[in-house]
Design a protein around this motif. Structure first.
Motif, PDB file in Angstrom:
ATOM      1  N   ILE A  78      67.435 -43.622  29.962  1.00  0.00           N
ATOM      2  CA  ILE A  78      66.591 -43.086  31.044  1.00  0.00           C
ATOM      3  C   ILE A  78      65.760 -44.237  31.617  1.00  0.00           C
ATOM      4  O   ILE A  78      65.307 -45.111  30.874  1.00  0.00           O
ATOM      5  N   VAL A  79      65.596 -44.220  32.934  1.00  0.00           N
ATOM      6  CA  VAL A  79      64.599 -45.088  33.584  1.00  0.00           C
ATOM      7  C   VAL A  79      63.474 -44.193  34.073  1.00  0.00           C
ATOM      8  O   VAL A  79      63.729 -43.121  34.645  1.00  0.00           O
ATOM      9  N   ILE A  80      62.252 -44.600  33.823  1.00  0.00           N
ATOM     10  CA  ILE A  80      61.096 -43.892  34.387  1.00  0.00           C
ATOM     11  C   ILE A  80      60.383 -44.843  35.346  1.00  0.00           C
ATOM     12  O   ILE A  80      60.093 -45.997  34.978  1.00  0.00           O
ATOM     13  N   VAL A  81      60.135 -44.361  36.556  1.00  0.00           N
ATOM     14  CA  VAL A  81      59.329 -45.115  37.523  1.00  0.00           C
ATOM     15  C   VAL A  81      57.990 -44.401  37.640  1.00  0.00           C
ATOM     16  O   VAL A  81      57.928 -43.238  38.061  1.00  0.00           O
ATOM     17  N   ALA A  82      56.930 -45.096  37.226  1.00  0.00           N
ATOM     18  CA  ALA A  82      55.605 -44.464  37.169  1.00  0.00           C
ATOM     19  C   ALA A  82      54.577 -45.307  37.912  1.00  0.00           C
ATOM     20  O   ALA A  82      54.418 -46.490  37.598  1.00  0.00           O
ATOM     21  N   PRO A  83      53.864 -44.714  38.852  1.00  0.00           N
ATOM     22  CA  PRO A  83      52.757 -45.448  39.461  1.00  0.00           C
ATOM     23  C   PRO A  83      51.552 -45.462  38.529  1.00  0.00           C
ATOM     24  O   PRO A  83      51.402 -44.558  37.705  1.00  0.00           O
ATOM     25  N   GLU A  84      50.740 -46.495  38.642  1.00  0.00           N
ATOM     26  CA  GLU A  84      49.514 -46.542  37.829  1.00  0.00           C
ATOM     27  C   GLU A  84      48.377 -45.859  38.579  1.00  0.00           C
ATOM     28  O   GLU A  84      48.024 -46.251  39.689  1.00  0.00           O
ATOM     29  N   TYR A  85      47.813 -44.833  37.933  1.00  0.00           N
ATOM     30  CA  TYR A  85      46.626 -44.154  38.455  1.00  0.00           C
ATOM     31  C   TYR A  85      45.531 -44.265  37.398  1.00  0.00           C
ATOM     32  O   TYR A  85      45.691 -43.769  36.271  1.00  0.00           O
ATOM     33  N   ASN A  86      44.431 -44.882  37.766  1.00  0.00           N
ATOM     34  CA  ASN A  86      43.293 -44.999  36.846  1.00  0.00           C
ATOM     35  C   ASN A  86      43.711 -45.486  35.458  1.00  0.00           C
ATOM     36  O   ASN A  86      43.386 -44.875  34.439  1.00  0.00           O
ATOM     37  N   ASN A  87      44.462 -46.556  35.483  1.00  0.00           N
ATOM     38  CA  ASN A  87      44.948 -47.221  34.267  1.00  0.00           C
ATOM     39  C   ASN A  87      45.975 -46.410  33.481  1.00  0.00           C
ATOM     40  O   ASN A  87      46.398 -46.825  32.403  1.00  0.00           O
ATOM     41  N   GLY A  88      46.350 -45.254  33.981  1.00  0.00           N
ATOM     42  CA  GLY A  88      47.317 -44.425  33.270  1.00  0.00           C
ATOM     43  C   GLY A  88      48.488 -44.071  34.168  1.00  0.00           C
ATOM     44  O   GLY A  88      48.712 -44.696  35.214  1.00  0.00           O
ATOM     45  N   TYR A  89      49.224 -43.054  33.739  1.00  0.00           N
ATOM     46  CA  TYR A  89      50.352 -42.545  34.529  1.00  0.00           C
ATOM     47  C   TYR A  89      49.900 -41.233  35.171  1.00  0.00           C
ATOM     48  O   TYR A  89      48.929 -40.609  34.720  1.00  0.00           O
ATOM     49  N   PRO A  90      50.588 -40.767  36.197  1.00  0.00           N
ATOM     50  CA  PRO A  90      50.145 -39.548  36.894  1.00  0.00           C
ATOM     51  C   PRO A  90      50.284 -38.295  36.020  1.00  0.00           C
ATOM     52  O   PRO A  90      51.212 -38.173  35.217  1.00  0.00           O
ATOM     53  N   GLY A  91      49.373 -37.378  36.217  1.00  0.00           N
ATOM     54  CA  GLY A  91      49.434 -36.113  35.494  1.00  0.00           C
ATOM     55  C   GLY A  91      50.744 -35.382  35.707  1.00  0.00           C
ATOM     56  O   GLY A  91      51.265 -34.746  34.787  1.00  0.00           O
ATOM     57  N   VAL A  92      51.305 -35.475  36.902  1.00  0.00           N
ATOM     58  CA  VAL A  92      52.555 -34.756  37.182  1.00  0.00           C
ATOM     59  C   VAL A  92      53.692 -35.264  36.290  1.00  0.00           C
ATOM     60  O   VAL A  92      54.577 -34.492  35.894  1.00  0.00           O
ATOM     61  N   LEU A  93      53.649 -36.536  35.942  1.00  0.00           N
ATOM     62  CA  LEU A  93      54.691 -37.087  35.072  1.00  0.00           C
ATOM     63  C   LEU A  93      54.488 -36.594  33.644  1.00  0.00           C
ATOM     64  O   LEU A  93      55.433 -36.156  32.986  1.00  0.00           O
ATOM     65  N   LYS A  94      53.253 -36.630  33.167  1.00  0.00           N
ATOM     66  CA  LYS A  94      52.995 -36.134  31.801  1.00  0.00           C
ATOM     67  C   LYS A  94      53.371 -34.667  31.699  1.00  0.00           C
ATOM     68  O   LYS A  94      53.945 -34.221  30.699  1.00  0.00           O
ATOM     69  N   ASN A  95      53.040 -33.907  32.734  1.00  0.00           N
ATOM     70  CA  ASN A  95      53.382 -32.477  32.756  1.00  0.00           C
ATOM     71  C   ASN A  95      54.895 -32.277  32.593  1.00  0.00           C
ATOM     72  O   ASN A  95      55.342 -31.452  31.806  1.00  0.00           O
ATOM     73  N   ALA A  96      55.659 -33.073  33.327  1.00  0.00           N
ATOM     74  CA  ALA A  96      57.121 -32.939  33.249  1.00  0.00           C
ATOM     75  C   ALA A  96      57.637 -33.414  31.891  1.00  0.00           C
ATOM     76  O   ALA A  96      58.527 -32.788  31.307  1.00  0.00           O
ATOM     77  N   LEU A  97      57.087 -34.500  31.366  1.00  0.00           N
ATOM     78  CA  LEU A  97      57.542 -35.000  30.064  1.00  0.00           C
ATOM     79  C   LEU A  97      57.266 -33.983  28.965  1.00  0.00           C
ATOM     80  O   LEU A  97      58.087 -33.771  28.075  1.00  0.00           O
ATOM     81  N   ASP A  98      56.124 -33.328  29.031  1.00  0.00           N
ATOM     82  CA  ASP A  98      55.698 -32.422  27.950  1.00  0.00           C
ATOM     83  C   ASP A  98      56.553 -31.160  27.841  1.00  0.00           C
ATOM     84  O   ASP A  98      56.520 -30.487  26.815  1.00  0.00           O
ATOM     85  N   TYR A  99      57.280 -30.825  28.855  1.00  0.00           N
ATOM     86  CA  TYR A  99      58.142 -29.632  28.801  1.00  0.00           C
ATOM     87  C   TYR A  99      59.281 -29.777  27.790  1.00  0.00           C
ATOM     88  O   TYR A  99      59.859 -28.792  27.355  1.00  0.00           O
ATOM     89  N   PHE A 100      59.645 -31.017  27.477  1.00  0.00           N
ATOM     90  CA  PHE A 100      60.868 -31.269  26.709  1.00  0.00           C
ATOM     91  C   PHE A 100      60.549 -32.040  25.442  1.00  0.00           C
ATOM     92  O   PHE A 100      59.482 -32.624  25.302  1.00  0.00           O
ATOM     93  N   HIS A 101      61.470 -32.039  24.511  1.00  0.00           N
ATOM     94  CA  HIS A 101      61.320 -32.876  23.322  1.00  0.00           C
ATOM     95  C   HIS A 101      62.679 -33.331  22.781  1.00  0.00           C
ATOM     96  O   HIS A 101      62.974 -34.522  22.816  1.00  0.00           O
ATOM     97  N   PRO A 102      63.533 -32.392  22.335  1.00  0.00           N
ATOM     98  CA  PRO A 102      64.810 -32.861  21.769  1.00  0.00           C
ATOM     99  C   PRO A 102      65.643 -33.630  22.786  1.00  0.00           C
ATOM    100  O   PRO A 102      66.452 -34.497  22.406  1.00  0.00           O
ATOM    101  N   GLU A 103      65.422 -33.356  24.055  1.00  0.00           N
ATOM    102  CA  GLU A 103      66.238 -33.984  25.105  1.00  0.00           C
ATOM    103  C   GLU A 103      66.067 -35.504  25.145  1.00  0.00           C
ATOM    104  O   GLU A 103      66.927 -36.214  25.659  1.00  0.00           O
ATOM    105  N   TYR A 104      64.920 -36.008  24.633  1.00  0.00           N
ATOM    106  CA  TYR A 104      64.670 -37.458  24.699  1.00  0.00           C
ATOM    107  C   TYR A 104      65.088 -38.191  23.435  1.00  0.00           C
ATOM    108  O   TYR A 104      65.064 -39.423  23.395  1.00  0.00           O
ATOM    109  N   LYS A 105      65.414 -37.428  22.391  1.00  0.00           N
ATOM    110  CA  LYS A 105      65.542 -38.037  21.067  1.00  0.00           C
ATOM    111  C   LYS A 105      66.576 -39.168  21.039  1.00  0.00           C
ATOM    112  O   LYS A 105      67.706 -39.007  21.478  1.00  0.00           O
TER     113      LYS A 105
END
Ligand SMILES: Cc1cc2nc3c(=O)[nH]c(=O)nc-3n(C[C@H](O)[C@H](O)[C@H](O)COP(=O)(O)O)c2cc1C
Length: 190
Positions: A78-105
């Motif tokens: 997987i490639v992730i393209v993430a903009p830096e917001y306030n030294n972190g990644y955007p909430g929308v990306l974390k929201n999408a990542l948190d939906y899944f788990h086994p899919e990334y293993k």
């Protein structure tokens, strides 16, 4: 030999966003290797609601979630393209990542960060690596931090400085090395 499937998650939905320039560039360079099938998974198109529970814990997933999951599950890397917001990644990306788990293993993940400033989003990169570890993924040591994205890439995703070609080649070669190695272990008959 079947091509590797390495989708590019585009983690910016901001109005007037610049990150698609980098996502387009990397997807095109992946295609040019001739060894990879890729596509951009644009979180603006998926428009997932705030995560109330992970996909595998619910029987009423929001639209698009199962389809997104099947693409992640099929991914060799997987490639992730993430903009830096306030030294972190955007909430929308974390929201999408948190939906899944086994899919990334055990999936190698190459992280590209995007910033309008001089440092290319290195704090975002560090944070996102930690997140990916917890999801069971394997964030690779190489990265692709893009500073001053608005100057360094045009809208179609063409770099304005030749050095980005070399940096992308090194970054993607590393990602392909890890992806080939992991895939050989998981699918020796590929
Ligand atoms: C809410 C917000 C916070 C930001 N914080 C940072 C930051 O901490 N460091 C940085 O280098 N750039 C920061 N920026 C600038 C972004 O890196 C720049 O806008 C870049 O284009 C973001 O990608 P995007 O256009 O896809 O949203 C911030 C931008 C926004 C909108």
């Amino acid at each position: 030999m079947n091509p590797l499937y390495i989708p590019v998650i585009l983690g910016s939905v901001r109005r007037g966003r610049q990150s698609p320039r980098v996502a387009r560039f990397l997807a095109e360079r992946l295609r040019r290797t001739g060894r990879v099938e890729t596509e951009i998974l644009d979180l603006a198109e998926y428009d997932f609601p705030i995560m109330e529970e992970r996909l595998h814990q619910r029987d009423d997933p929001p639209p698009g979630l199962r389809e997104f999951a099947s693409r992640l599950a099929r991914a060799d890397g997987i490639v992730i393209v993430a903009p830096e917001y306030n030294n972190g990644y955007p909430g929308v990306l974390k929201n999408a990542l948190d939906y899944f788990h086994p899919e990334y293993k055990r999936k190698p993940v190459g992280i590209a960060t995007v910033s309008s400033g001089a440092f290319g989003g290195l704090n975002c990169l560090a944070q996102l690596r930690l997140v990916m570890f917890n999801l069971g993924a394997a964030p690779i040591p190489a990265a692709f931090p893009v500073p001053r994205v608005q100057d360094n890439f045009d809208e179609e995703g063409n770099p304005r400085e030749p050095m980005f070609e070399k940096w992308a080649e090194d970054f993607l070669n590393e990602l392909l090395w890890f992806t080939e190695a992991f895939t050989a272990r998981k699918r020796p008959d590929r």
